[in-house]
Design an enzyme around this catalytic site. Structure first.
Site, short mmCIF file in Angstrom:
data_model
loop_
_atom_site.label_atom_id
_atom_site.label_comp_id
_atom_site.label_asym_id
_atom_site.label_seq_id
_atom_site.Cartn_x
_atom_site.Cartn_y
_atom_site.Cartn_z
N PRO A 16 39.44 1.79 -0.84
CA PRO A 16 39.89 2.94 0.40
C PRO A 16 41.26 2.53 -0.06
O PRO A 16 41.72 1.34 0.23
CB PRO A 16 39.61 2.10 1.82
CG PRO A 16 38.94 1.28 1.52
CD PRO A 16 38.40 1.27 0.12
N ALA A 18 44.58 4.63 2.04
CA ALA A 18 45.18 5.53 2.86
C ALA A 18 46.11 6.42 2.65
O ALA A 18 47.31 5.90 1.97
CB ALA A 18 45.41 4.87 4.48
N GLN A 70 34.80 4.12 4.81
CA GLN A 70 35.63 2.84 6.09
C GLN A 70 36.07 3.64 7.12
O GLN A 70 36.93 3.77 6.82
CB GLN A 70 36.68 1.91 4.58
CG GLN A 70 36.96 0.91 5.58
CD GLN A 70 38.15 -0.05 5.09
OE1 GLN A 70 39.39 1.02 5.33
NE2 GLN A 70 37.96 -0.95 4.69
N CYS A 100 43.61 -4.90 7.06
CA CYS A 100 44.70 -4.12 7.30
C CYS A 100 45.88 -4.87 8.19
O CYS A 100 45.77 -4.87 9.08
CB CYS A 100 44.31 -2.47 8.37
SG CYS A 100 45.54 -1.21 8.78
N LYS A 138 35.64 -5.75 3.69
CA LYS A 138 36.48 -6.11 2.68
C LYS A 138 37.90 -6.78 3.67
O LYS A 138 38.00 -6.32 4.69
CB LYS A 138 37.29 -4.88 2.25
CG LYS A 138 38.61 -4.76 1.99
CD LYS A 138 38.56 -3.34 1.35
CE LYS A 138 39.91 -2.89 0.40
NZ LYS A 138 41.39 -3.41 0.72
N ASN A 197 38.91 -8.30 -4.89
CA ASN A 197 39.88 -7.97 -4.98
C ASN A 197 41.58 -8.12 -4.98
O ASN A 197 42.32 -8.67 -4.62
CB ASN A 197 40.20 -6.66 -3.96
CG ASN A 197 41.09 -5.50 -3.53
OD1 ASN A 197 41.97 -5.63 -2.64
ND2 ASN A 197 41.36 -4.66 -4.72
N GLY A 198 42.39 -6.82 -6.26
CA GLY A 198 44.26 -7.74 -5.78
C GLY A 198 44.30 -7.51 -7.49
O GLY A 198 44.21 -8.84 -8.31
N ASP A 199 45.25 -6.25 -7.93
CA ASP A 199 46.08 -6.76 -8.86
C ASP A 199 45.36 -6.96 -10.03
O ASP A 199 45.69 -6.97 -11.12
CB ASP A 199 46.75 -8.26 -8.71
CG ASP A 199 47.59 -8.58 -7.88
OD1 ASP A 199 48.37 -7.45 -6.86
OD2 ASP A 199 48.61 -9.57 -7.43
N ARG A 222 45.55 0.44 -6.30
CA ARG A 222 46.79 1.01 -6.60
C ARG A 222 46.52 1.17 -8.00
O ARG A 222 47.22 2.23 -8.89
CB ARG A 222 48.09 -0.33 -6.72
CG ARG A 222 48.74 -0.27 -5.03
CD ARG A 222 49.56 -1.23 -4.97
NE ARG A 222 48.69 -1.86 -5.01
CZ ARG A 222 49.44 -3.78 -4.93
NH1 ARG A 222 50.72 -3.51 -4.26
NH2 ARG A 222 48.61 -4.54 -4.68
C1 LIG Z 1 49.06 2.71 0.75
C2 LIG Z 1 48.24 1.90 0.27
C3 LIG Z 1 47.06 2.21 1.33
C4 LIG Z 1 45.94 1.39 2.04
N1 LIG Z 1 44.79 1.57 2.32
C5 LIG Z 1 43.45 0.81 2.54
C6 LIG Z 1 42.33 1.55 3.62
O1 LIG Z 1 43.04 2.60 4.04
N2 LIG Z 1 42.00 0.31 3.72
C7 LIG Z 1 41.45 -0.99 2.86
O2 LIG Z 1 40.73 -1.29 3.62
N3 LIG Z 1 43.05 -1.18 2.14
C8 LIG Z 1 43.92 -0.27 2.12
N4 LIG Z 1 44.26 -0.82 1.31
C9 LIG Z 1 44.51 -2.32 1.02
C10 LIG Z 1 43.91 -1.95 -0.98
O3 LIG Z 1 42.37 -0.79 -0.88
C11 LIG Z 1 43.71 -3.19 -1.76
O4 LIG Z 1 42.39 -3.67 -1.15
C12 LIG Z 1 45.03 -4.06 -2.00
O5 LIG Z 1 45.92 -2.46 -2.38
C13 LIG Z 1 45.30 -4.76 -3.26
O6 LIG Z 1 44.35 -3.81 -4.58
P1 LIG Z 1 45.26 -3.24 -5.60
O7 LIG Z 1 46.38 -4.55 -5.62
O8 LIG Z 1 44.56 -2.86 -7.15
O9 LIG Z 1 45.58 -2.87 -5.37
C14 LIG Z 1 45.97 0.40 0.97
C15 LIG Z 1 47.01 0.04 0.17
C16 LIG Z 1 47.98 0.83 0.50
C17 LIG Z 1 49.07 0.44 -1.22
#
Ligand SMILES: Cc1cc2nc3c(=O)[nH]c(=O)nc-3n(C[C@H](O)[C@H](O)[C@H](O)COP(=O)(O)O)c2cc1C
Length: 305
Positions: A16, A18, A70, A100, A138, A197-199, A222
């Site tokens: 998810p 946003a 979500q 969040c 999550k 999850n993460g990076d 991302r």
């Molecule tokens: C712009 C933005 C919006 C996000 N919106 C949500 C969201 O709506 N719900 C959620 O659980 N996490 C949200 N996240 C967190 C991501 O789902 C994820 O946990 C976090 O970016 C780490 O993963 P990544 O390194 O693959 O980006 C958001 C992250 C970013 C950067």
């Protein structure tokens, strides 16, 4: 990988995000091999009070399979009602946002604030499970200090079917490198599927994180923006990509669900990520962020991609 009774096509999930996890980008992520794609976070309370803006966030194509939403909130009673509502009926999976970090959400006791209250987590999950749908949670590692193991156990006790762990504390926001040690510990502690999850951006990251954590799958946020084909890359699925045709496909899908002004606003942000992916000069972003109409947007796509 399974979540409840659902068998996923792959163990790479689209997070998810946003402002980005809309119906059109989810379609592209599924096309490139994602096993499950979530909507962005939607207020459970907003849904209960039939807030008009939430309808856009729930847009899903009839053939999107599986459908995962979500929700965020902190009131088990609200989750109980909303999970069984007509709006949520099309979805197969409900994820509960417990990560969040945004002050507006946290100050209401929602998002990552729930990680300070494991008994409430159990109640919320149990309430959502009354819908008969698969329920996932999550998490982050914790709020100011690690609490994810206790939280994951509470979620499992409440009937959760899957746990995702984003390897950062709330206090980290998005800074530093994700720490997957806690995901490994959650995997050892619970008997339901666990997702790291993460990076995670490359096949190398994917293999490394799965091996280190023992997790059942990974979730990418991302790394999929402007690069939905990341799912084929990490899963080692042969693919060809034509960025312009993906963008046009994304616009065509989004156009079915959003009025022009909403569509253009959503696409502005997506186009900046596509531009990065296509290695366009940074200054091109100015063109995309100033788009005012559907016509201008199509012209810009033709010109720059
Ligand atoms: C712009 C933005 C919006 C996000 N919106 C949500 C969201 O709506 N719900 C959620 O659980 N996490 C949200 N996240 C967190 C991501 O789902 C994820 O946990 C976090 O970016 C780490 O993963 P990544 O390194 O693959 O980006 C958001 C992250 C970013 C950067």
């Amino acid at each position: 990988m399974k979540i409840g009774n659902l068998t996923l096509k792959s163990n790479a999930l689209f997070a998810p995000v946003a402002g980005f996890s809309d119906v059109a980008l989810r379609r592209l992520c599924y096309k490139y091999g994602a096993g499950l794609c979530y909507t962005e976070m939607v207020s459970a309370k907003g849904l209960m009070y039939k807030n008009k803006n939430t309808a856009f966030l729930l847009a899903a194509m009839p053939d999107e399979q599986p459908k995962a939403v979500q929700l965020f909130g902190n009131d088990p009673e609200v989750f109980f009602k909303v999970a069984k509502s007509e709006e949520i009926a099309p979805f197969d999976v409900i994820d509960i946002n417990m990560g969040c970090p945004v002050p507006k959400i946290v100050s209401n006791g929602e998002g990552s604030a729930l990680m300070e209250n494991p008994p409430l987590i159990e109640e919320i999950v149990r309430a959502a499970k009354e819908s008969g749908k698969a329920v996932s949670c999550k998490f982050r590692i914790g709020f100011n200090s690690p609490s994810v193991i206790e939280c994951a156990l509470s979620a499992e006790k409440g009937g959760a079917d899957m746990i995702t762990v984003h390897g950062r504390l709330r206090s980290d926001y998005y800074a530093g490198e994700a720490n997957h040690l806690y995901c490994k510990q959650v995997k050892e502690a619970v008997n339901i599927p666990v997702v790291a999850n993460g990076d995670i951006r490359t096949r190398e990251d994917y293999l490394k994180v799965l091996e280190f954590t023992g997790a059942d799958g990974v979730m990418i946020a991302r790394g999929a923006l402007g690069r939905p084909f990341v799912f084929s890359e990490i899963l080692d699925i042969p693919f060809t990509v034509d960025i312009k045709s993906d963008i046009l496909e994304q616009i065509a899908v989004a156009k079915k669900y959003y009025p022009e002004a909403v569509l253009v606003n959503i696409m502005k942000k997506h186009l900046c990520y596509w531009a990065k992916s296509a290695r366009l000069p940074k200054k091109t972003n100015l063109v995309f962020t100033s788009l005012k109409s559907y016509g201008e947007m199509l012209e810009a796509v033709e010109k720059y991609f």
